[in-house]
Design a protein around this motif. Structure first.
Motif, short mmCIF file in Angstrom:
data_model
loop_
_atom_site.label_atom_id
_atom_site.label_comp_id
_atom_site.label_asym_id
_atom_site.label_seq_id
_atom_site.Cartn_x
_atom_site.Cartn_y
_atom_site.Cartn_z
N ILE A 16 4.57 10.68 -9.45
CA ILE A 16 4.14 9.74 -8.41
C ILE A 16 5.34 9.18 -7.64
O ILE A 16 5.17 8.58 -6.59
N ALA A 17 6.55 9.39 -8.17
CA ALA A 17 7.75 8.85 -7.52
C ALA A 17 8.81 9.94 -7.37
O ALA A 17 8.99 10.78 -8.25
N SER A 21 11.06 6.10 -5.38
CA SER A 21 10.14 5.67 -4.33
C SER A 21 8.76 6.25 -4.64
O SER A 21 8.59 7.46 -4.72
N VAL A 22 7.79 5.35 -4.81
CA VAL A 22 6.42 5.77 -5.12
C VAL A 22 5.70 6.09 -3.81
O VAL A 22 5.71 5.30 -2.86
N HIS A 23 5.09 7.26 -3.77
CA HIS A 23 4.39 7.69 -2.56
C HIS A 23 3.13 6.85 -2.36
O HIS A 23 2.35 6.66 -3.29
N PRO A 24 2.91 6.33 -1.14
CA PRO A 24 1.72 5.51 -0.89
C PRO A 24 0.40 6.21 -1.22
O PRO A 24 -0.54 5.57 -1.69
N ALA A 25 0.33 7.51 -1.02
CA ALA A 25 -0.91 8.24 -1.34
C ALA A 25 -1.19 8.20 -2.84
O ALA A 25 -2.35 8.15 -3.26
N ALA A 26 -0.13 8.20 -3.66
CA ALA A 26 -0.31 8.10 -5.11
C ALA A 26 -0.89 6.73 -5.47
O ALA A 26 -1.81 6.63 -6.29
N LEU A 27 -0.38 5.68 -4.84
CA LEU A 27 -0.91 4.34 -5.10
C LEU A 27 -2.35 4.21 -4.63
O LEU A 27 -3.16 3.55 -5.29
N ASP A 28 -2.68 4.85 -3.52
CA ASP A 28 -4.07 4.84 -3.05
C ASP A 28 -4.99 5.52 -4.05
O ASP A 28 -6.08 5.03 -4.34
N ALA A 29 -4.55 6.66 -4.58
CA ALA A 29 -5.36 7.40 -5.57
C ALA A 29 -5.53 6.59 -6.85
O ALA A 29 -6.62 6.55 -7.44
#
Length: 95
Positions: A16-17, A21-29
């Motif tokens: 996810i990172a 840096s954590v990708h915003p799409a990963a946080l959305d999922a």
């Protein structure tokens, strides 16, 4: 018969990172999984303090953190050690 999973475990580095840096799409999922009432665990080899330094709101996104290669589990404010911590001398040499 289809299976229904109520817990999803994800890795941090390289999953996810990228480069801390954590990708915003990963946080959305992850948010969508939690809206579906699934528990989401973050699994990492990192130390919790180091993880929180690079991802300060990590606790807000996950139901639990399995850190230090499974050495401890953090749920809410509770820390559960699954193994004895390293002696300070060894930790200093390895750190």
């Amino acid at each position: 018969m289809p299976y229904t999973f109520s817990v999803v475990a994800v890795d941090y580095d390289g999953t996810i990172a990228q480069h801390d840096s954590v990708h915003p799409a990963a946080l959305d999922a992850i948010a969508e999984l939690r809206r579906q009432r699934r528990k989401v665990l973050l699994c990492t080899g990192r130390r919790v303090e180091e993880l929180r330094d690079v991802f300060p709101d990590v606790d807000r996104h996950f139901d639990a953190i399995v850190a230090e290669n499974g050495g401890l589990i953090v749920m809410a404010s509770e820390i559960i050690w699954t193994a004895d911590p390293l002696p300070n001398e060894l930790d200093a040499v390895l750190g």
